[in-house]
Write a protein that holds these residues in place. Structure first.
Motif, short mmCIF file in Angstrom:
data_model
loop_
_atom_site.label_atom_id
_atom_site.label_comp_id
_atom_site.label_asym_id
_atom_site.label_seq_id
_atom_site.Cartn_x
_atom_site.Cartn_y
_atom_site.Cartn_z
N PHE A 2 -7.76 9.29 -15.48
CA PHE A 2 -8.81 8.46 -14.91
C PHE A 2 -8.51 8.20 -13.45
O PHE A 2 -7.37 8.02 -13.05
CB PHE A 2 -8.90 7.11 -15.64
CG PHE A 2 -9.40 7.23 -17.03
CD1 PHE A 2 -10.76 7.22 -17.30
CD2 PHE A 2 -8.51 7.34 -18.08
CE1 PHE A 2 -11.22 7.33 -18.59
CE2 PHE A 2 -8.96 7.46 -19.38
CZ PHE A 2 -10.33 7.45 -19.63
N THR A 3 -9.53 8.15 -12.65
CA THR A 3 -9.42 7.74 -11.25
C THR A 3 -10.23 6.46 -11.11
O THR A 3 -11.37 6.39 -11.54
CB THR A 3 -9.98 8.82 -10.32
OG1 THR A 3 -9.26 10.02 -10.53
CG2 THR A 3 -9.85 8.40 -8.88
N VAL A 4 -9.62 5.46 -10.51
CA VAL A 4 -10.30 4.18 -10.35
C VAL A 4 -10.29 3.79 -8.88
O VAL A 4 -9.27 3.93 -8.20
CB VAL A 4 -9.60 3.07 -11.17
CG1 VAL A 4 -10.24 1.73 -10.91
CG2 VAL A 4 -9.64 3.40 -12.64
N ILE A 5 -11.41 3.30 -8.39
CA ILE A 5 -11.48 2.75 -7.05
C ILE A 5 -11.90 1.29 -7.20
O ILE A 5 -12.92 0.99 -7.81
CB ILE A 5 -12.50 3.50 -6.18
CG1 ILE A 5 -12.06 4.95 -5.98
CG2 ILE A 5 -12.68 2.79 -4.84
CD1 ILE A 5 -13.08 5.80 -5.27
N ALA A 6 -11.09 0.41 -6.65
CA ALA A 6 -11.42 -1.02 -6.67
C ALA A 6 -11.53 -1.49 -5.23
O ALA A 6 -10.66 -1.21 -4.42
CB ALA A 6 -10.34 -1.81 -7.40
N ILE A 7 -12.60 -2.18 -4.90
CA ILE A 7 -12.78 -2.70 -3.56
C ILE A 7 -12.70 -4.22 -3.64
O ILE A 7 -13.49 -4.85 -4.34
CB ILE A 7 -14.14 -2.26 -2.97
CG1 ILE A 7 -14.17 -0.74 -2.87
CG2 ILE A 7 -14.36 -2.93 -1.62
CD1 ILE A 7 -15.50 -0.18 -2.44
N ASN A 8 -11.72 -4.77 -2.95
CA ASN A 8 -11.56 -6.22 -2.90
C ASN A 8 -11.98 -6.68 -1.52
O ASN A 8 -11.37 -6.32 -0.53
CB ASN A 8 -10.10 -6.61 -3.16
CG ASN A 8 -9.64 -6.15 -4.52
OD1 ASN A 8 -10.41 -6.17 -5.46
ND2 ASN A 8 -8.41 -5.73 -4.63
N TYR A 9 -13.02 -7.49 -1.47
CA TYR A 9 -13.56 -7.96 -0.20
C TYR A 9 -13.31 -9.46 -0.08
O TYR A 9 -13.87 -10.25 -0.86
CB TYR A 9 -15.06 -7.65 -0.11
CG TYR A 9 -15.69 -8.12 1.16
CD1 TYR A 9 -15.52 -7.39 2.34
CD2 TYR A 9 -16.44 -9.28 1.21
CE1 TYR A 9 -16.09 -7.81 3.52
CE2 TYR A 9 -17.02 -9.70 2.38
CZ TYR A 9 -16.84 -8.97 3.53
OH TYR A 9 -17.40 -9.39 4.70
N CYS A 27 -0.43 3.85 -7.45
CA CYS A 27 -1.52 3.09 -6.86
C CYS A 27 -1.50 3.39 -5.36
O CYS A 27 -0.46 3.25 -4.72
CB CYS A 27 -1.30 1.60 -7.11
SG CYS A 27 -2.52 0.56 -6.28
N CYS A 28 -2.62 3.82 -4.82
CA CYS A 28 -2.74 4.10 -3.38
C CYS A 28 -3.68 3.06 -2.79
O CYS A 28 -4.88 3.08 -3.04
CB CYS A 28 -3.30 5.50 -3.15
SG CYS A 28 -2.28 6.79 -3.83
N LEU A 29 -3.13 2.15 -2.02
CA LEU A 29 -3.90 1.07 -1.42
C LEU A 29 -4.18 1.44 0.04
O LEU A 29 -3.26 1.81 0.76
CB LEU A 29 -3.10 -0.23 -1.51
CG LEU A 29 -3.79 -1.49 -1.06
CD1 LEU A 29 -3.31 -2.64 -1.91
CD2 LEU A 29 -3.53 -1.76 0.39
N VAL A 30 -5.45 1.34 0.45
CA VAL A 30 -5.84 1.66 1.82
C VAL A 30 -6.51 0.43 2.43
O VAL A 30 -7.43 -0.14 1.84
CB VAL A 30 -6.85 2.84 1.87
CG1 VAL A 30 -7.22 3.17 3.30
CG2 VAL A 30 -6.28 4.06 1.16
N ALA A 31 -6.02 0.02 3.59
CA ALA A 31 -6.59 -1.14 4.29
C ALA A 31 -7.78 -0.69 5.14
O ALA A 31 -7.65 0.20 5.97
CB ALA A 31 -5.53 -1.80 5.17
N LEU A 32 -8.95 -1.30 4.90
CA LEU A 32 -10.17 -0.95 5.62
C LEU A 32 -10.78 -2.18 6.26
O LEU A 32 -10.67 -3.28 5.73
CB LEU A 32 -11.19 -0.33 4.66
CG LEU A 32 -10.75 0.92 3.91
CD1 LEU A 32 -11.79 1.29 2.86
CD2 LEU A 32 -10.51 2.06 4.86
N GLY A 74 -12.32 -11.98 8.28
CA GLY A 74 -12.85 -10.69 7.85
C GLY A 74 -14.08 -10.33 8.63
O GLY A 74 -14.54 -11.09 9.47
N ILE A 75 -14.62 -9.15 8.34
CA ILE A 75 -15.82 -8.71 9.03
C ILE A 75 -17.04 -9.42 8.52
O ILE A 75 -17.09 -9.95 7.48
CB ILE A 75 -16.02 -7.18 8.92
CG1 ILE A 75 -15.73 -6.69 7.51
CG2 ILE A 75 -15.22 -6.47 9.94
CD1 ILE A 75 -15.92 -5.22 7.31
#
Length: 75
Positions: A2-9, A27-32, A74-75
């Motif tokens: 499974f591939t999961v993408i979670a967006i925490n805003y 777990c690969c966390l990317v800061a956006l 935040g933005i």
């Protein structure tokens, strides 16, 4: 597999283990975005990671207790 993408805003994620992840998955966390705060914390290791835009952090989320601190801007 499974591939999961979670967006925490602008959210605080309490410390936790991702206990349902596969044992050897990463777990690969990317800061956006434009933000301040939201540091990634690893209480077991007594490490706080200050994230910068585009930075990638890779870790075993099933084995390492992790969460984040408050986003102060935040933005």
């Amino acid at each position: 597999m499974f591939t999961v993408i979670a967006i925490n805003y602008n959210s605080i994620i309490d410390v936790h283990w991702d206990e349902h992840d596969e044992p050897n998955s990463l777990c690969c966390l990317v800061a956006l975005g434009d933000f301040k705060g939201g540091e990634l914390i690893f209480p077991q290791l007594q490490i706080i990671v200050s994230l910068r835009l585009g930075q990638v952090v890779v870790f075993l989320s099933r084995l390492l207790l992790h969460g984040n601190l408050k986003v102060t801007r935040g933005i």
